[in-house]
Write a protein that holds these residues in place. Structure first.
Motif, PDB file in Angstrom:
ATOM      1  N   VAL A  73       0.813  -1.213   0.000  1.00 47.99           N
ATOM      2  CA  VAL A  73       0.000   0.000   0.000  1.00 47.99           C
ATOM      3  C   VAL A  73       0.846   1.261   0.000  1.00 47.99           C
ATOM      4  CG1 VAL A  73      -1.924  -1.132   1.146  1.00 47.99           C
ATOM      5  CG2 VAL A  73      -0.163  -0.025   2.522  1.00 47.99           C
ATOM      6  N   ALA A  74       2.154   1.112  -0.003  1.00 44.69           N
ATOM      7  CA  ALA A  74       2.999   2.317  -0.017  1.00 44.69           C
ATOM      8  C   ALA A  74       2.767   3.126  -1.288  1.00 44.69           C
ATOM      9  CB  ALA A  74       4.477   1.919   0.108  1.00 44.69           C
ATOM     10  N   GLU A  75       2.642   2.414  -2.438  1.00 41.46           N
ATOM     11  CA  GLU A  75       2.358   3.106  -3.696  1.00 41.46           C
ATOM     12  C   GLU A  75       0.992   3.767  -3.662  1.00 41.46           C
ATOM     13  OE1 GLU A  75       1.983   2.033  -8.473  1.00 41.46           O
ATOM     14  OE2 GLU A  75       2.624   0.514  -7.020  1.00 41.46           O
ATOM     15  N   LEU A  77      -0.447   5.015  -1.023  1.00 42.81           N
ATOM     16  CA  LEU A  77      -0.367   6.219  -0.203  1.00 42.81           C
ATOM     17  C   LEU A  77       0.242   7.381  -0.980  1.00 42.81           C
ATOM     18  CD1 LEU A  77       0.779   4.618   3.184  1.00 42.81           C
ATOM     19  CD2 LEU A  77      -1.472   5.544   2.634  1.00 42.81           C
ATOM     20  N   SER A  78       1.238   7.088  -1.850  1.00 43.26           N
ATOM     21  CA  SER A  78       1.826   8.163  -2.658  1.00 43.26           C
ATOM     22  C   SER A  78       0.823   8.705  -3.671  1.00 43.26           C
ATOM     23  CB  SER A  78       3.085   7.647  -3.370  1.00 43.26           C
ATOM     24  OG  SER A  78       2.753   6.602  -4.272  1.00 43.26           O
ATOM     25  N   ARG A  79       0.006   7.822  -4.259  1.00 49.04           N
ATOM     26  CA  ARG A  79      -1.012   8.280  -5.200  1.00 49.04           C
ATOM     27  C   ARG A  79      -2.112   9.047  -4.483  1.00 49.04           C
ATOM     28  NH1 ARG A  79      -2.933   3.401  -8.879  1.00 49.04           N
ATOM     29  NH2 ARG A  79      -4.196   5.123  -9.722  1.00 49.04           N
ATOM     30  N   LEU A  80      -2.399   8.653  -3.241  1.00 49.77           N
ATOM     31  CA  LEU A  80      -3.415   9.371  -2.480  1.00 49.77           C
ATOM     32  C   LEU A  80      -3.005  10.814  -2.213  1.00 49.77           C
ATOM     33  CD1 LEU A  80      -4.640   6.746   0.158  1.00 49.77           C
ATOM     34  CD2 LEU A  80      -5.971   7.807  -1.652  1.00 49.77           C
ATOM     35  N   THR A  81      -1.707  11.039  -2.066  1.00 52.95           N
ATOM     36  CA  THR A  81      -1.238  12.412  -1.848  1.00 52.95           C
ATOM     37  C   THR A  81      -1.575  13.294  -3.041  1.00 52.95           C
ATOM     38  OG1 THR A  81       0.575  11.538  -0.488  1.00 52.95           O
ATOM     39  CG2 THR A  81       0.784  13.808  -1.285  1.00 52.95           C
ATOM     40  N   ASN A  82      -1.346  12.777  -4.251  1.00 52.52           N
ATOM     41  CA  ASN A  82      -1.668  13.552  -5.454  1.00 52.52           C
ATOM     42  C   ASN A  82      -3.171  13.761  -5.601  1.00 52.52           C
ATOM     43  OD1 ASN A  82       1.098  13.537  -6.058  1.00 52.52           O
ATOM     44  ND2 ASN A  82       0.920  11.637  -7.254  1.00 52.52           N
ATOM     45  N   GLU A 185       0.388  -7.658  12.445  1.00 58.19           N
ATOM     46  CA  GLU A 185       0.140  -6.285  12.899  1.00 58.19           C
ATOM     47  C   GLU A 185       0.942  -5.272  12.093  1.00 58.19           C
ATOM     48  OE1 GLU A 185       1.104  -6.447  16.986  1.00 58.19           O
ATOM     49  OE2 GLU A 185      -0.797  -7.396  17.599  1.00 58.19           O
ATOM     50  N   GLU A 186       2.152  -5.649  11.677  1.00 60.48           N
ATOM     51  CA  GLU A 186       2.955  -4.733  10.872  1.00 60.48           C
ATOM     52  C   GLU A 186       2.294  -4.426   9.521  1.00 60.48           C
ATOM     53  OE1 GLU A 186       6.751  -6.541  10.509  1.00 60.48           O
ATOM     54  OE2 GLU A 186       7.514  -5.746  12.412  1.00 60.48           O
ATOM     55  N   GLN A 187       1.537  -5.383   8.995  1.00 62.72           N
ATOM     56  CA  GLN A 187       0.837  -5.159   7.727  1.00 62.72           C
ATOM     57  C   GLN A 187      -0.517  -4.487   7.929  1.00 62.72           C
ATOM     58  OE1 GLN A 187       1.760  -5.557   4.634  1.00 62.72           O
ATOM     59  NE2 GLN A 187       3.761  -6.465   5.031  1.00 62.72           N
ATOM     60  N   ILE A 188      -1.132  -4.709   9.088  1.00 64.30           N
ATOM     61  CA  ILE A 188      -2.449  -4.120   9.326  1.00 64.30           C
ATOM     62  C   ILE A 188      -2.367  -2.608   9.422  1.00 64.30           C
ATOM     63  CG2 ILE A 188      -4.272  -3.887  11.061  1.00 64.30           C
ATOM     64  CD1 ILE A 188      -4.130  -6.839  11.545  1.00 64.30           C
ATOM     65  N   LYS A 189      -1.343  -2.080  10.086  1.00 64.03           N
ATOM     66  CA  LYS A 189      -1.261  -0.640  10.332  1.00 64.03           C
ATOM     67  C   LYS A 189      -1.256   0.181   9.041  1.00 64.03           C
ATOM     68  CE  LYS A 189       1.005  -1.075  14.843  1.00 64.03           C
ATOM     69  NZ  LYS A 189       2.238  -0.810  15.622  1.00 64.03           N
ATOM     70  N   PRO A 190      -0.366  -0.094   8.052  1.00 65.51           N
ATOM     71  CA  PRO A 190      -0.402   0.739   6.832  1.00 65.51           C
ATOM     72  C   PRO A 190      -1.697   0.572   6.037  1.00 65.51           C
ATOM     73  CG  PRO A 190       1.131  -1.094   6.567  1.00 65.51           C
ATOM     74  CD  PRO A 190       0.751  -1.063   8.010  1.00 65.51           C
ATOM     75  N   ASN A 191      -2.272  -0.651   6.064  1.00 65.84           N
ATOM     76  CA  ASN A 191      -3.532  -0.835   5.336  1.00 65.84           C
ATOM     77  C   ASN A 191      -4.676  -0.073   5.983  1.00 65.84           C
ATOM     78  OD1 ASN A 191      -3.464  -3.055   3.021  1.00 65.84           O
ATOM     79  ND2 ASN A 191      -1.982  -3.684   4.576  1.00 65.84           N
ATOM     80  N   LEU A 192      -4.723  -0.073   7.303  1.00 68.60           N
ATOM     81  CA  LEU A 192      -5.743   0.704   7.986  1.00 68.60           C
ATOM     82  C   LEU A 192      -5.545   2.200   7.752  1.00 68.60           C
ATOM     83  CD1 LEU A 192      -6.084  -1.178  11.396  1.00 68.60           C
ATOM     84  CD2 LEU A 192      -7.632  -1.237   9.447  1.00 68.60           C
ATOM     85  N   ALA A 194      -4.145   3.547   5.079  1.00 67.56           N
ATOM     86  CA  ALA A 194      -4.570   3.828   3.711  1.00 67.56           C
ATOM     87  C   ALA A 194      -6.092   3.846   3.603  1.00 67.56           C
ATOM     88  CB  ALA A 194      -3.983   2.784   2.757  1.00 67.56           C
ATOM     89  N   GLY A 195      -6.744   2.901   4.261  1.00 71.72           N
ATOM     90  CA  GLY A 195      -8.202   2.899   4.240  1.00 71.72           C
ATOM     91  C   GLY A 195      -8.795   4.134   4.876  1.00 71.72           C
ATOM     92  N   LYS A 196      -8.162   4.609   5.960  1.00 72.16           N
ATOM     93  CA  LYS A 196      -8.639   5.826   6.610  1.00 72.16           C
ATOM     94  C   LYS A 196      -8.514   7.033   5.689  1.00 72.16           C
ATOM     95  CE  LYS A 196      -7.642   8.871  10.524  1.00 72.16           C
ATOM     96  NZ  LYS A 196      -6.745   9.127  11.668  1.00 72.16           N
ATOM     97  N   GLU A 197      -7.349   7.165   5.028  1.00 75.22           N
ATOM     98  CA  GLU A 197      -7.145   8.306   4.121  1.00 75.22           C
ATOM     99  C   GLU A 197      -8.096   8.241   2.921  1.00 75.22           C
ATOM    100  OE1 GLU A 197      -3.116   8.854   3.027  1.00 75.22           O
ATOM    101  OE2 GLU A 197      -2.344   8.808   5.081  1.00 75.22           O
ATOM    102  N   ILE A 198      -8.283   7.041   2.384  1.00 75.59           N
ATOM    103  CA  ILE A 198      -9.219   6.897   1.258  1.00 75.59           C
ATOM    104  C   ILE A 198     -10.624   7.284   1.690  1.00 75.59           C
ATOM    105  CG2 ILE A 198     -10.311   5.218  -0.276  1.00 75.59           C
ATOM    106  CD1 ILE A 198      -7.651   3.738  -0.387  1.00 75.59           C
ATOM    107  N   GLY A 199     -11.030   6.843   2.886  1.00 76.73           N
ATOM    108  CA  GLY A 199     -12.355   7.193   3.376  1.00 76.73           C
ATOM    109  C   GLY A 199     -12.541   8.684   3.564  1.00 76.73           C
ATOM    110  N   GLU A 200     -11.499   9.359   4.072  1.00 81.23           N
ATOM    111  CA  GLU A 200     -11.600  10.811   4.262  1.00 81.23           C
ATOM    112  C   GLU A 200     -11.739  11.536   2.929  1.00 81.23           C
ATOM    113  OE1 GLU A 200      -8.109  11.774   6.422  1.00 81.23           O
ATOM    114  OE2 GLU A 200      -8.885  11.086   8.372  1.00 81.23           O
ATOM    115  N   ILE A 201     -10.944  11.107   1.940  1.00 83.44           N
ATOM    116  CA  ILE A 201     -11.032  11.763   0.632  1.00 83.44           C
ATOM    117  C   ILE A 201     -12.366  11.459  -0.027  1.00 83.44           C
ATOM    118  CG2 ILE A 201      -9.947  11.984  -1.635  1.00 83.44           C
ATOM    119  CD1 ILE A 201      -7.302  11.222  -0.377  1.00 83.44           C
TER     120      ILE A 201
END
Length: 816
Positions: A73-75, A77-82, A185-192, A194-201
Motif C-alpha cells: 500500500v505504499a504506492e 499512499l503516494s497516489r493518495l497524496t496527489n 500487525e505490521e501489515q495491518i497498520k499501513p492498510n488501515l 490507507a483505508g482511513k485516508e481513502i475514506g476521508e477523501i
C-alpha cells in the motif's frame, strides 16, 4: 524460507523431549488397563503439544510468504497524496463557482465529471486495501486462536504437574505465535492508514459532489425564470459594453495561450494520436476493396477520414469512462468532442432518408459544435444568448425556405406532424428570448441539439457496427462464416440495438442533467429495485437474464451450423449422426447457460439442490410422460436405432423420419402427412427400420399361372423382366422360384433387390406390367379361382323349368 538456527534447535530438542516422555509411559496390557483418567489426559495433551510443535513453525513460514505476496500500500499512499491535492484544488474551484453568477452549466458539468473521475480512482485504490484488511483480519483471528490453545495446554499441564517437562516447548511455541501476530500487525497498520485516508477523501468528494449538484439544481430552477429584458428591447443591447467585449476577447486569448502551451508540452502524445488516426484512415480506406457497393460498410469506407475520426472519438469516449482514462485537462476532454460532432454532421446522410433532412441535420449539428465551443472557452453568457437567438431566427427562416421548396417540387402537398415538429425548437427559442427567458432558451437549445447529436451518433454506431461486422465476416478465413455472414449479422443486431439503446438512454439522462456522468446514469438505471411477490428485481438482473439467454441461443445456433456445415461433413459423418451430434451440443450449451444464469443471479449450491428437489417432485406427480419421452429421446440420439432420413414402419404408418427431437419424432408418410410419434413408443414398441444399415431392400412379387403351363418358360420370362428393369440390382442377382401347387394355379415368386426402399412401389408396378405383357405374348394364362357345382337330387318342378329354359335357348340360337 528457512527457519533460524536457534528455532530449529529448540524444535529438535522439543521433539526429543516428547519422545522420551512418550517412552516412559507404561506399555503392558495390564498397566494400560489400570490407567487413570489424568494419565490419559496427559498422553493426549503431550500428543497435541507434539503436533503443535511441528505445525506452528510451518504455519509461520506460510504466513511470511503470504505477507510477501500481499499488495503493497505504499504506492497507494503516494497516489493518495496527489489525489488529495487535486481534490483541494477542486474544492477551491467549486467555492469560486458558487459565488460566480455567470457560471455555465458546461463548467459545472466539467467539475462534476472530474469529481466522478476521482471517485472512480479512489474506488480502484480502495478495492485491494479492503481485500488486504479482510485477509489480515482472518489471519489475525487464526493466530489468536492458536495463542488461546497454547494457553489452555499450559493450564492443563499445570493441573497435571507436568509443566516443568513441557514449559520450554510451550514457551518456544508461544514465541512463534507472537512473532506471527507481530508480522500481521505490521501489515495491518499501513492498510488501515490507507483505508482511513481513502475514506476521508471519499467523504470530501461526496460533499463536493453534493455541492455541485445543489448548484446545478439552483441553475435549473433559475433557468425557468425571467432573467433578462426582451431580446427586442434596447435595454438588452445596452449591456453590450466595451468592458464586456474586452473581457470576451481576453478570455479567448487566455484560452488559446493555455491550450497552445499544453500542446507544446505534450507534442509527443498528440503526434502519436494523429499517427494512430492516420493509420486508422488507411485501414478504413483499404477495407473499401473488401465489400460491395450494396454493403452497409461501403458508405463509411467511402469517407475514410470521417469514419476514422468517428471511431477514434467514440473509442476515446468509451475509454474515458473506465479507470484507465487518460489524465487530460477538462478543456481538452471537451475539445475532443468537437471532432466527433463535426464527423457526425458529415456522416449524417448515412442514416437520413431524404437529402433535405440530411442537410438540415448537418447544419443543426454544426450549430451545436459552435455553441459547445462557446461553453469551452467560457465567453460571457450574453454572447451565447445573442448567438442562440439569432441563429434560431435564421434557422427558422431557412427551414421555411426548404419547406416552401419541397412544397413546390413535391407532388404531395401533405405536411405531416413530424415536419411541423422541426419548427417547434426555433419558435420556442425565439418566443423565450422575446419574453426575457434567455437562460431557458439556451437550456432548450443545448438539450435539443445535444439529443439530436446523441441520436444521430447512436444510429451511426449501429450502422457502422453492423457494416464492420458484415465486412469482417465476409472476409473470414472460414467458408461457413462467409456463407452465413448476413444471417450472423441479423442474429447479433438485436443485441447491438439493446446495448446502444441503453447507451442512448444513459447519455440522455446526462444531457437532461438528471445524472452527471454516463457511469452514474448506468448505475441509476440498473439499480432500481422492484418488488414482485417478495422478490427484489432490478433492471440489471433482467438485463443479465436476457443477455445470457440470448447469447446462449446465438452461440448454440452458430456452433451447430459450424458443425453441420464444416466439421462433420469433412469427416464423412452421416446426416442423421450430424443432426444427433448437433442436438446434443445444443442441449449441452443450454444446460451450461442455465447454470451460468443461476450463478450470475446469485443462486448457491443449496438453492440449486432445492430447485432440483422441486423438479423431482414435479416429475413424480405430473411429468412422468414428458420425462419418459425425454429419456427415450436421449436413448435414440445415443444408440441411433432410428436416424433422420430413415424409412420406418410403426403400426400401420410407413414414412421417412424428418426430425428427431428429445420429446417426439416427426415422420412424413408417402401421403405427405407428418405424424408426431412420442419417443417412448419408438423405444418400447416394435419398429421396422427399412434403412437402418442400408437403403437396399428386396422386393417379392408372387405370380400364379394356369396348370399345364411350361414351368421353364415362366421362370425365364420372370428373370428377363427383372433384368430389363433399370432399378433392379444385378448383385444380388434376381431369382425366380416355383414355390407350390396352388388351388387354382402354379405359384411362382420373383425376388429382386432395389437400391432404395422408397422406390419399392414403383418397381413393383413396373415389373407387374412387364410380366403381364410377356405372359400375354407367350400365351400364358393367369388363372382365377373356379368352382364346379354337382347336383345329386332335384324336384320335378325344377326339372320342368330347366327343360323349358333349355328349349327356349335352342330356339333363340336357331333363329339367330
Amino acid at each position: 524460507m528457512k527457519l533460524p538456527t536457534t528455532t530449529s534447535r529448540i524444535i529438535t530438542s522439543s521433539v526429543l523431549c516428547i519422545f522420551f516422555l512418550l517412552v516412559s509411559i507404561p506399555c503392558s496390557g495390564e498397566e494400560e488397563s489400570t490407567k487413570t483418567e489424568p494419565e490419559v489426559a496427559q498422553a493426549l495433551s503431550l500428543i497435541e503439544i507434539y503436533s503443535w510443535s511441528n505445525k506452528i513453525p510451518n504455519d509461520l513460514v506460510d504466513l511470511q510468504n503470504q505477507m510477501e505476496g500481499i499488495t503493497n500500500v505504499a504506492e497507494h499512499l503516494s497516489r493518495l497524496t496527489n489525489i488529495a491535492a487535486e481534490v483541494d484544488d477542486l474544492e477551491w474551484e467549486i467555492i469560486m463557482a458558487k459565488s460566480d453568477p455567470n457560471i455555465s452549466y458546461h463548467q459545472l458539468s466539467s467539475l462534476e465529471s472530474r469529481l466522478a473521475k476521482i471517485n472512480q480512482q479512489l474506488e480502484v485504490l480502495d478495492t485491494p486495501v479492503k481485500s488486504n484488511v479482510m485477509l489480515l483480519e482472518r489471519l489475525y483471528k487464526e493466530w489468536l486462536e492458536r495463542q488461546n490453545v497454547l494457553h489452555a495446554l499450559r493450564i492443563e499441564a499445570e493441573k497435571q504437574g507436568k509443566i516443568d517437562d513441557v514449559a520450554e516447548i510451550l514457551d518456544t511455541l508461544d514465541t512463534l505465535v507472537r512473532n506471527g501476530q507481530h508480522t500481521i500487525e505490521e501489515q495491518i497498520k499501513p492498510n488501515l492508514q490507507a483505508g482511513k485516508e481513502i475514506g476521508e477523501i471519499l467523504t470530501q468528494v461526496y460533499v463536493l459532489s453534493d455541492t455541485v449538484s445543489d448548484v446545478i439544481k439552483d441553475m435549473n430552477g433559475f433557468s425557468l425564470q425571467q432573467t433578462s429584458p426582451s431580446m427586442l428591447s434596447p435595454t438588452f443591447y445596452q449591456r453590450l459594453e466595451k468592458k464586456l467585449l474586452q473581457k470576451g476577447w481576453e478570455d479567448l486569448r487566455l484560452f488559446s495561450q493555455y491550450q497552445l502551451r499544453y500542446l507544446n508540452q505534450n507534442k509527443q502524445g498528440v503526434a502519436m494520436s494523429l499517427l494512430a488516426i492516420c493509420l486508422l484512415v488507411f485501414v478504413v480506406h483499404a477495407s473499401k476493396k473488401l465489400v460491395k457497393a450494396s454493403s452497409k460498410w461501403h458508405p463509411f469506407a467511402s469517407r475514410p477520414v470521417a469514419t476514422a475520426v468517428f471511431i477514434a472519438s467514440a473509442s476515446f469516449g468509451i475509454i474515458n469512462t473506465t479507470p484507465i482514462r487518460p489524465d487530460l485537462p477538462p478543456e481538452w476532454e471537451a475539445l475532443s468532442q468537437l471532432p466527433l460532432i463535426v464527423v457526425v454532421a458529415i456522416l449524417a446522410k448515412n442514416v437520413c432518408h431524404t437529402p433535405w433532412q440530411s442537410t438540415l441535420l448537418r447544419r443543426v449539428v454544426l450549430l451545436l459544435a459552435v455553441s459547445h465551443l462557446f461553453s469551452i472557452i467560457g465567453l460571457p453568457q450574453l454572447f451565447t444568448y445573442l448567438f442562440v437567438f439569432y441563429i434560431s431566427v435564421l434557422g427558422l427562416a431557412y427551414y421555411l425556405y426548404l419547406l416552401r421548396r419541397r412544397w413546390k417540387n413535391s407532388s404531395s402537398t401533405k405536411i405531416t406532424w413530424a415536419i411541423w415538429l422541426w419548427c417547434c425548437l426555433p419558435l420556442t427559442i425565439i418566443i423565450s428570448g422575446i419574453l426575457g427567458y434567455d437562460q431557458f432558451a439556451v437550456y432548450i437549445f443545448g438539450i435539443v441539439l445535444a439529443e439530436i447529436l446523441v441520436s444521430l451518433m447512436i444510429l451511426l454506431m449501429l450502422e457502422m457496427a453492423s457494416g464492420l461486422l458484415e465486412c469482417m465476416l465476409l472476409n473470414a478465413p472460414v467458408a461457413t462464416v462467409r456463407q452465413n455472414a448476413t444471417r450472423i449479422v441479423n442474429q447479433i443486431t438485436p443485441a447491438l440495438i439493446l446495448a446502444l439503446g441503453l447507451l442512448w438512454l444513459a447519455i440522455t439522462l446526462m444531457v437532461l442533467r438528471i445524472r452527471p456522468t454516463v457511469e452514474a446514469a448506468f448505475i441509476a438505471m440498473t439499480s432500481i429495485e422492484l418488488s414482485l411477490f417478495g422478490l427484489k428485481i432490478t433492471p440489471g438482473s433482467v438485463l443479465i437474464v436476457v443477455f445470457i439467454c440470448y447469447a446462449t441461443f446465438v452461440f448454440s445456433r452458430g456452433l451447430r451450423a459450424f458443425l453441420q456445415q464444416t466439421v462433420l461433413p469433412r469427416y464423412g459423418v452421416e446426416l442423421g449422426v450430424q443432426v444427433s451430434i448437433s442436438r446434443l451440443v445444443h442441449y449441452a450449451i443450454l444446460t451450461i447457460g442455465f447454470f451460468v444464469l443461476l450463478k450470475m443471479l446469485g443462486f448457491g449450491l443449496s438453492q440449486i439442490t432445492i430447485l432440483g428437489g422441486a423438479l423431482g417432485v414435479g416429475i413424480g406427480f405430473g411429468l412422468q410422460a414428458i420425462v419418459n419421452n425425454f429419456v427415450s429421446g436421449l436413448i435414440l440420439l445415443f444408440e441411433r436405432p432410428i436416424k433422420v432420413g430413415d424409412m420406418i414402419e410403426i403400426g400401420m404408418e410407413v414414412g421417412e423420419v424428418k426430425e428427431l427431437g428429445l420429446r417426439a419424432t416427426i415422420v412424413q408418410t408417402f401421403d405427405n402427412a407428418e405424424v408426431v410419434i412420442p419417443n417412448s413408443e419408438l423405444i418400447t414398441g416394435r419398429v421396422t427400420n427399412w434403412t437402418l444399415s442400408e437403403k437396399r431392400v428386396r422386393v417379392k412379387l408372387p405370380v400364379g399361372v394356369a396348370y399345364g403351363t411350361d414351368i421353364s418358360a415362366v421362370l425365364k420370362i420372370l428373370l428377363s423382366c427383372a433384368d430389363a428393369n433399370p432399378m433392379v440390382l444385378t448383385k444380388p442377382e434376381p431369382k425366380a422360384l416355383f414355390l407350390a401347387f396352388g388351388a387354382s394355379s402354379l405359384d411362382f415368386e420373383l425376388r429382386v433387390w432395389i437400391p432404395d426402399f422408397a422406390e419399392g412401389l414403383v418397381v413393383r408396378s413396373e415389373l407387374n406390367q412387364d410380366i403381364e405383357a410377356e405372359f400375354d405374348l407367350a400365351g400364358i394364362e393367369i388363372p382365377f379361382p373356379q368352382t364346379d357345382l354337382h347336383l345329386r337330387s332335384i324336384d320335378e318342378k325344377a326339372i320342368k323349368v330347366l327343360n323349358r329354359t333349355h328349349e327356349q335357348s335352342k330356339e333363340v340360337e336357331q333363329n339367330s
